[in-house]
Design an enzyme around this catalytic site. Structure first.
Site, PDB file in Angstrom:
ATOM      1  N   ASP A 244       1.056  -1.128   0.146  1.00 35.98           N
ATOM      2  CA  ASP A 244      -0.147   0.033   0.109  1.00 35.98           C
ATOM      3  C   ASP A 244       0.912   1.182  -0.191  1.00 35.98           C
ATOM      4  O   ASP A 244       2.034   1.040   0.345  1.00 35.98           O
ATOM      5  CB  ASP A 244      -0.827  -0.080   1.191  1.00 35.98           C
ATOM      6  CG  ASP A 244      -1.984   0.899   1.118  1.00 35.98           C
ATOM      7  OD1 ASP A 244      -1.992   1.709  -0.034  1.00 35.98           O
ATOM      8  OD2 ASP A 244      -3.056   0.882   1.885  1.00 35.98           O
TER       9      ASP A 244
HETATM   10  C1  BGC Z   1      -5.115   3.523   0.017  1.00 37.60           C
HETATM   11  C2  BGC Z   1      -5.099   2.449  -0.834  1.00 37.60           C
HETATM   12  C3  BGC Z   1      -5.018   2.998  -2.291  1.00 37.60           C
HETATM   13  C4  BGC Z   1      -3.605   3.917  -2.396  1.00 37.60           C
HETATM   14  C5  BGC Z   1      -3.496   4.554  -3.727  1.00 37.60           C
HETATM   15  C6  BGC Z   1      -3.591   4.247   0.145  1.00 37.60           C
HETATM   16  O1  BGC Z   1      -3.708   5.293   0.762  1.00 37.60           O
HETATM   17  O2  BGC Z   1      -4.845   2.894   1.420  1.00 37.60           O
HETATM   18  O3  BGC Z   1      -6.444   1.787  -0.809  1.00 37.60           O
HETATM   19  O4  BGC Z   1      -5.248   2.243  -3.059  1.00 37.60           O
HETATM   20  O5  BGC Z   1      -3.631   4.666  -1.453  1.00 37.60           O
HETATM   21  O6  BGC Z   1      -4.382   5.622  -3.912  1.00 37.60           O
END
Ligand code: BGC
Length: 714
Positions: A244
């Site tokens: 993530d």
């Molecule tokens: C989130 C993810 C997301 C990623 C990209 C993160 O802050 O937890 O779910 O896909 O950002 O935007």
């Protein structure tokens, strides 16, 4: 395009190229990084022109493709459809609809030049206060897994990679980047890992996103047990894993744990205490902590997936997906996901019935949550506009009053501002805008009243157990009480409309209303969906994918969001497997509305249960008959009550479900649910065990409205 020979390409890559290929190119569209290929996407991988490796684009998310709708110096727009939030999609219990939504989102990704869609999210509704529950399907792993599998099939049918996230045990936002989730292996296997396992088996997603949190001491993105043993060796996952965004704290460990791709890359821009991931990997290679072969494996694993993406295939995208067709998909999904929670002869309203709509949410309708799950559609029909567009007999004067009042408030001191990711920060508007005398006047000219209650939440923050969030504000209570008093005195009906992403407290005020309609956060078609449900053009067929407790203190996950206090370092999932209805049913706790619950404007009878054993499977079939006067769909649910021999078990567990087609009055459909006997097992700490004994198989219209029961000895 020529097929890429991965082995050859990797052998021709320099060490530096490999190091940079397993790390994304950085946070795009920020001042210190050049513009992304698709403006507003979440990330990209490194382009190596010399070897024919293009830039590959990653974008969110579960409720619609998240890219910026406008670009500097460009008059064209790049809107993407806003679909209902995941919890509402799960309320449809309709796999075909999930697959259609996935297909539509996949097409939008492809036509806007995006290769990897960062959805679906399959974390579990462990606690109603998790700020991202709206982005997750359910408290039940089977429903979550089945919904997600159909969605993934839809996305990938368009040649786009789906990404199931956040792997795993990320059920809160408070301190999500560091918190250590302590959970037993049994609860992990039966509840939290289960949806991922189902999706991987059924839909073979191309990518997985590890979560931010630690799991039993280790960051999930650095856990070899999770990413190698469970994901690959046990489940046979063949795609690649990514972190993530900015997750974990050791790039070399991530690479060693087969977390193939580190996203979005160059985290030193954000966390100055760290070197860039590329530096960390280089150092680990120099000190021989990491071998070049290990790095090669990660590069190959990423390439094996990416060579199938539109970017690698040289696809020429149009920047014009079929937004009109997808708006219809969004509407259909929402109209099957609305849940009728209560109806004492109040709904449907006839098209002539004059009614008034109260509550500022009719104008400032919440179509979805904030953060990476937000959307930028071309339009969004709020509740009152949908009602007016459908020509229902709503009180125009009251609607106009709200329009003007909200405009005036927002112009003064209730301004909407923008936080991170453009997220809207909206100070709550007052809801006590009518005196009893004024309400009384409105009730003279109307035969029913709707009161809209709206809530928003989003990434980065959990919800609060406070008025205005989990509980109604004093204003909202005052309005509900007032409307109830004046309308009911004249024998007129009152209807609450819940425009929320996750459960709120209902018990203390439900008696003010004759009907309660839960429209969740329904995406860009919100108003049309509500209008069609309240007038009966759509017969509600949604069922709750999550329990609405009577009191917050009834919820078993009382450790949420961990210890100590406001700044938790650890959260212990001490309720174990007793999540949601597994807890309420086993320990005899009465909820406000149970898992699987949802009313209809018609009624259904269940008959002729048959249970057959065929090889390693059980085939359960039964008939559902529409016994009422309106056409409608029913969601039939199969629960299994397993014997408790050596292993303790929940009272009952969902093991299958089927939604009927639209049944005309008097019409019957035979439904069949097939399940593998091995899927009846419990995880005893070491392995899955199907205990010997009498199994009760029950079929119902909700988890507490059981219509048929049979037994089988295994
Ligand atoms: C989130 C993810 C997301 C990623 C990209 C993160 O802050 O937890 O779910 O896909 O950002 O935007």
């Amino acid at each position: 395009m020529e097929k890429i020979d991965i082995k050859k390409v990797v052998s021709e890559m320099t060490l530096e190229e490999k190091i940079h290929f397993v790390v994304g190119v950085g946070m795009l569209d920020h001042k210190d990084n050049p513009k992304g290929k698709v403006y507003g996407a979440a990330g990209e991988t490194l382009e190596i022109e010399r070897l024919g490796i293009p830039r590959v684009v990653f974008a969110d998310g579960p409720a619609g493709l998240r890219i910026y709708p406008e670009r500097e110096g460009d008059s064209k727009t790049y809107h993407a459809t806003a679909f209902p939030v995941e919890t509402m999609l799960a309320s449809t219990w309709n796999k075909e609809i999930l697959s259609e939504v996935g297909k539509a989102m996949g097409e939008e990704a492809r036509e806007y030049g995006v290769d990897v869609l960062l959805a679906p999210a399959v974390n579990i509704h462990r606690n109603p206060l998790c700020g991202r529950n709206f982005e997750y399907y359910s408290e039940d792993p089977l429903l979550s897994g089945e919904m997600a599998a159909s969605f993934v099939e839809g996305v990938q049918s368009q040649g786009i990679a789906a990404c199931i996230k956040h792997f795993v045990a990320n059920e809160q936002e408070t301190n999500r980047m560091t918190v250590d989730t302590i959970v037993s292996e049994r609860a992990l296997r039966e509840i939290y890992l289960k949806p991922f396992e189902i999706v991987i088996e059924k839909a073979r997603p191309w990518t997985v996103m590890s979560s931010y949190n630690r799991l039993n001491g280790f960051y999930t993105s650095q856990s070899r047990w999770l990413l190698i043993k469970v994901l690959r060796e046990e489940w046979g996952f063949e795609g690649f894993a990514m972190t993530d965004w900015f997750g974990g704290d050791n790039a070399a460990e991530q690479i060693k744990a087969a977390n193939d791709l580190i996203m979005p890359g160059k985290s030193y821009q954000v966390f100055s205490h760290r070197n860039s991931e590329a530096d960390e990997i280089r150092q680990a290679l120099e000190s021989k902590e990491l071998s070049e072969e290990e790095l090669d494996e990660r590069v190959k694993s990423i390439l094996r997936v990416l060579i199938n993406t539109p970017a690698f295939q040289g696809f020429e995208y149009s920047d014009s997906p079929d937004l009109n067709a997808h708006a219809k998909v969004s509407y259909r999904a929402g109209s099957e996901g609305a849940v009728l929670l209560k109806n004492e002869e109040a709904l449907p309203l006839s098209s002539e019935t004059p009614f008034a709509v109260f509550g500022t949410g009719q104008i400032e309708t919440i179509r979805g949550g904030t953060g990476s799950g937000e959307t930028h559609p071309k339009y969004s029909i709020n509740l009152i506009d949908g009602i007016i567009e459908r020509n229902l007999n709503a009180d125009k004067q009251v609607a106009e009053f709200y329009r003007n009042a909200i405009r005036a408030f927002r112009e003064k001191n209730y301004k909407i501002t923008h936080g991170q990711w453009n997220e809207e920060i909206r100070p709550q508007l007052p809801e006590n805008l009518f005196s009893i005398e004024e309400l009384d006047k409105v009730s003279e000219r109307n035969d029913a009243a709707l009161v809209v209650i709206s809530r928003i939440s989003g990434e980065g923050k959990d919800r609060k157990l406070e008025k205005g969030d989990y509980c109604l504000t004093d204003d909202e209570i005052e309005l509900s009480r007032g409307v109830s008093e004046v309308f009911r005195k004249k024998g007129k009906k009152t209807i609450a409309v819940l425009n929320v992403g996750s459960p709120i407290e209902i018990e203390s005020w439900r008696n003010y209303f004759d009907a309660i309609v839960l429209v969740w956060q329904p995406g860009q078609e919100s108003g049309r969906i509500l209008a069609d449900v309240i007038c009966g053009a759509v017969n509600p067929s949604g069922k709750l994918p999550t329990t609405f407790p009577k009191e917050y203190s009834d919820v078993p996950s009382s450790s949420f969001p961990g210890e100590p206090g406001d700044d938790p370092t650890v959260v212990v999932y001490d309720e174990g497997i007793y999540v949601g209805y597994r807890y309420f049913d086993t320990f005899g706790v009465e909820p406000s509305f149970e898992f699987g619950f949802g009313l209809s404007y018609t009624s259904f009878d269940y008959n002729e249960l048959s249970i057959e054993r065929k090889a390693g499977n059980l085939v359960i079939s039964f008939t559902v008959k529409n016994t009422g006067a309106a056409a409608g769909k029913e969601v039939a649910q199969l629960y299994v009550r397993a014997p408790r021999v050596r292993i303790d078990k929940p009272y009952q567990v969902l093991k299958g479900f089927q939604k009927t087609r639209l049944l005309e009055p008097g019409e019957t459909q035979r439904l069949e649910i097939s399940l593998a006997i091995r899927d009846l097992g419990s995880f005893d700490g070491y392995r899955w065990v199907v205990e010997e004994g009498q199994y009760e198989l029950v079929v119902g219209s909700s988890s507490r409205d059981i219509r048929l029961a049979g037994r089988i000895r295994l």
